[in-house]
Design a protein around this motif. Structure first.
Motif, mmCIF file in Angstrom:
data_model
loop_
_atom_site.group_PDB
_atom_site.id
_atom_site.type_symbol
_atom_site.label_atom_id
_atom_site.label_comp_id
_atom_site.label_asym_id
_atom_site.label_seq_id
_atom_site.Cartn_x
_atom_site.Cartn_y
_atom_site.Cartn_z
ATOM 1 N N HIS A 242 54.604 30.816 40.275
ATOM 2 C CA HIS A 242 53.815 29.929 41.132
ATOM 3 C C HIS A 242 52.523 30.537 41.657
ATOM 4 O O HIS A 242 51.728 29.831 42.287
ATOM 5 C CB HIS A 242 54.656 29.463 42.325
ATOM 6 N N HIS A 243 52.275 31.820 41.418
ATOM 7 C CA HIS A 243 51.142 32.474 42.062
ATOM 8 C C HIS A 243 50.132 32.973 41.038
ATOM 9 O O HIS A 243 50.486 33.504 39.990
ATOM 10 C CB HIS A 243 51.628 33.636 42.933
ATOM 11 N N ILE A 244 48.866 32.775 41.393
ATOM 12 C CA ILE A 244 47.760 33.193 40.544
ATOM 13 C C ILE A 244 46.641 33.714 41.434
ATOM 14 O O ILE A 244 46.459 33.228 42.566
ATOM 15 C CB ILE A 244 47.264 32.024 39.660
ATOM 16 N N CYS A 245 45.921 34.703 40.929
ATOM 17 C CA CYS A 245 44.785 35.250 41.659
ATOM 18 C C CYS A 245 43.509 34.941 40.877
ATOM 19 O O CYS A 245 43.470 35.074 39.648
ATOM 20 C CB CYS A 245 44.936 36.759 41.850
ATOM 21 N N THR A 246 42.480 34.513 41.594
ATOM 22 C CA THR A 246 41.178 34.227 40.989
ATOM 23 C C THR A 246 40.116 35.044 41.712
ATOM 24 O O THR A 246 40.261 35.374 42.891
ATOM 25 C CB THR A 246 40.834 32.732 41.081
ATOM 26 N N ALA A 247 39.032 35.367 41.009
ATOM 27 C CA ALA A 247 37.975 36.186 41.625
ATOM 28 C C ALA A 247 36.634 35.787 41.034
ATOM 29 O O ALA A 247 36.554 35.304 39.896
ATOM 30 C CB ALA A 247 38.247 37.666 41.392
ATOM 31 N N GLY A 248 35.560 36.011 41.817
ATOM 32 C CA GLY A 248 34.264 35.566 41.316
ATOM 33 C C GLY A 248 33.073 36.183 42.003
ATOM 34 O O GLY A 248 33.168 37.170 42.752
ATOM 35 N N ASP A 249 31.930 35.576 41.747
ATOM 36 C CA ASP A 249 30.649 36.067 42.252
ATOM 37 C C ASP A 249 30.518 35.972 43.765
ATOM 38 O O ASP A 249 29.605 36.559 44.353
ATOM 39 C CB ASP A 249 29.497 35.281 41.609
ATOM 40 N N ASP A 250 31.386 35.206 44.415
ATOM 41 C CA ASP A 250 31.327 35.095 45.877
ATOM 42 C C ASP A 250 32.025 36.267 46.571
ATOM 43 O O ASP A 250 32.248 36.216 47.787
ATOM 44 C CB ASP A 250 31.940 33.769 46.338
ATOM 45 N N SER A 251 32.378 37.301 45.790
ATOM 46 C CA SER A 251 33.034 38.514 46.300
ATOM 47 C C SER A 251 34.452 38.261 46.776
ATOM 48 O O SER A 251 35.039 39.117 47.444
ATOM 49 C CB SER A 251 32.213 39.155 47.444
ATOM 50 N N GLN A 252 35.010 37.119 46.426
ATOM 51 C CA GLN A 252 36.336 36.754 46.887
ATOM 52 C C GLN A 252 37.392 36.973 45.796
ATOM 53 O O GLN A 252 37.156 36.690 44.617
ATOM 54 C CB GLN A 252 36.377 35.275 47.292
ATOM 55 N N ALA A 253 38.546 37.483 46.214
ATOM 56 C CA ALA A 253 39.759 37.462 45.410
ATOM 57 C C ALA A 253 40.754 36.583 46.158
ATOM 58 O O ALA A 253 41.112 36.892 47.309
ATOM 59 C CB ALA A 253 40.317 38.870 45.216
ATOM 60 N N LEU A 254 41.155 35.480 45.547
ATOM 61 C CA LEU A 254 41.980 34.476 46.213
ATOM 62 C C LEU A 254 43.326 34.357 45.513
ATOM 63 O O LEU A 254 43.389 34.294 44.280
ATOM 64 C CB LEU A 254 41.280 33.111 46.197
ATOM 65 N N ILE A 255 44.398 34.314 46.279
ATOM 66 C CA ILE A 255 45.739 34.101 45.731
ATOM 67 C C ILE A 255 46.194 32.695 46.106
ATOM 68 O O ILE A 255 46.121 32.294 47.270
ATOM 69 C CB ILE A 255 46.734 35.153 46.252
#
Length: 304
Positions: A242-255
């Motif tokens: 159920h869990h995934i992590c995304t990351a991007g140019d906004d300097s955020q790593a989101l779970i």
């Protein structure tokens, strides 16, 4: 500027990441990965892709060149093959590596790893298991799936805006599991490590990640939309469906918690702000509470 690969290890006694070795590359690597040898029966191999696919053998903490394979599909007009974009080891058959290329092809190599651990005997030369025209435009990413045992299926995404499924036993056709309505270039994909029919992907310069259930082709199960800049990486949890992590140019790593999908997923459950644009992300298969991110010239290990 010189390009190189560093191998680092967490020193528990001092609580810091320490570089154990490094080696130079002629071109920057766009993908790096150790052989997924959970049974510990193969030599310690590291693969990199850039202008070609290279294998490196780690012996006594040092990296030694092992094998090199150029993509030969378009070499009739040039002494060099086409640039490679990514690769993936087959976790069930670690001797297989799938490689994607800008020339619209994907190649599955058999690295024929036969030497015992602890020896310095080179692996046998690469063998091209198969090569196929995968898309109408450059292929940006490839990843093996664990569907039906995990040995024969893989998916690709490319600049033609499509995600396609292939079966190594029947390569005369592919199945389009998603097409971007605007034909936006699809950049990366990632398979759920537990629920093998779920696929995450995103388009070039997009702030959104799409989650698919390939049993319902071309239908988006849910969308993750909280990034304020283009997404650069996605990584499913190795221990949770159920869990995934995304990351991007906004300097955020989101779970994100997708437990209630297909109901809309409005917000992530955890967020981390890095010191720069996050361009790489990996969720460790052994230490499942570790997530590695890269930004600027920095590698950080996040403890979930």
């Amino acid at each position: 500027m010189n390009s190189f690969v560093s191998i680092v290890q967490l020193r528990d006694d001092i609580g810091e990441l320490v570089e154990t070795t490094s080696f130079p590359l002629d071109f920057p690597a766009n993908a790096v990965g150790f052989i997924p040898d959970t049974e510990n029966i193969y030599p310690d191999l590291l693969a990199t892709t850039s202008d070609c696919l290279r294998l490196w053998r780690i012996v006594d903490g040092k990296a030694q060149p092992d094998s090199v394979m150029h993509n030969v599909a378009n070499m009739q007009n040039s002494q060099f093959g086409s640039a490679l974009t990514s690769f993936d080891w087959n976790e069930v058959e670690p001797r297989f590596i799938g490689v994607s290329s800008v020339d619209t092809t994907c190649t599955i190599y058999d690295v024929e790893v036969g030497a015992a651990i602890g020896t310095t005997k080179p692996t046998a030369p690469f063998t091209v298991k198969t090569q196929l025209i995968a898309h109408d435009k450059p292929v940006h990413d490839i990843e093996f799936s664990k569907i039906n045992g995990g040995r024969d299926h893989f998916a690709t995404v490319g600049a033609d805006g499509s995600a396609r499924m292939f079966d190594l036993r029947h390569l005369n056709h592919s199945t389009i599991v998603y097409e971007d309505p605007q034909k936006e270039k699809l950049q990366r994909l990632s398979w759920n490590k537990q629920e093998h029919y779920f696929l995450a992907l995103f388009a070039e310069n997009s702030q959104e990640v799409q989650i698919l259930d390939i049993r319902m082709p071309c239908n988006i199960l849910c969308r993750l939309r909280n990034h304020n800049g283009p997404v650069n990486g996605i990584a499913w949890a190795p221990h949770s469906p159920h869990h995934i992590c995304t990351a991007g140019d906004d300097s955020q790593a989101l779970i994100w918690d997708l437990q209630h999908a297909p109901r809309p997923v409005e917000d992530p459950i955890l967020a981390y702000t890095a010191g720069g644009e996050v361009n790489q992300i990996h969720w460790g298969p052994v230490h499942s509470n570790w997530i590695a991110i890269c930004f600027n010239k920095t590698l950080e290990i996040l403890r979930v």
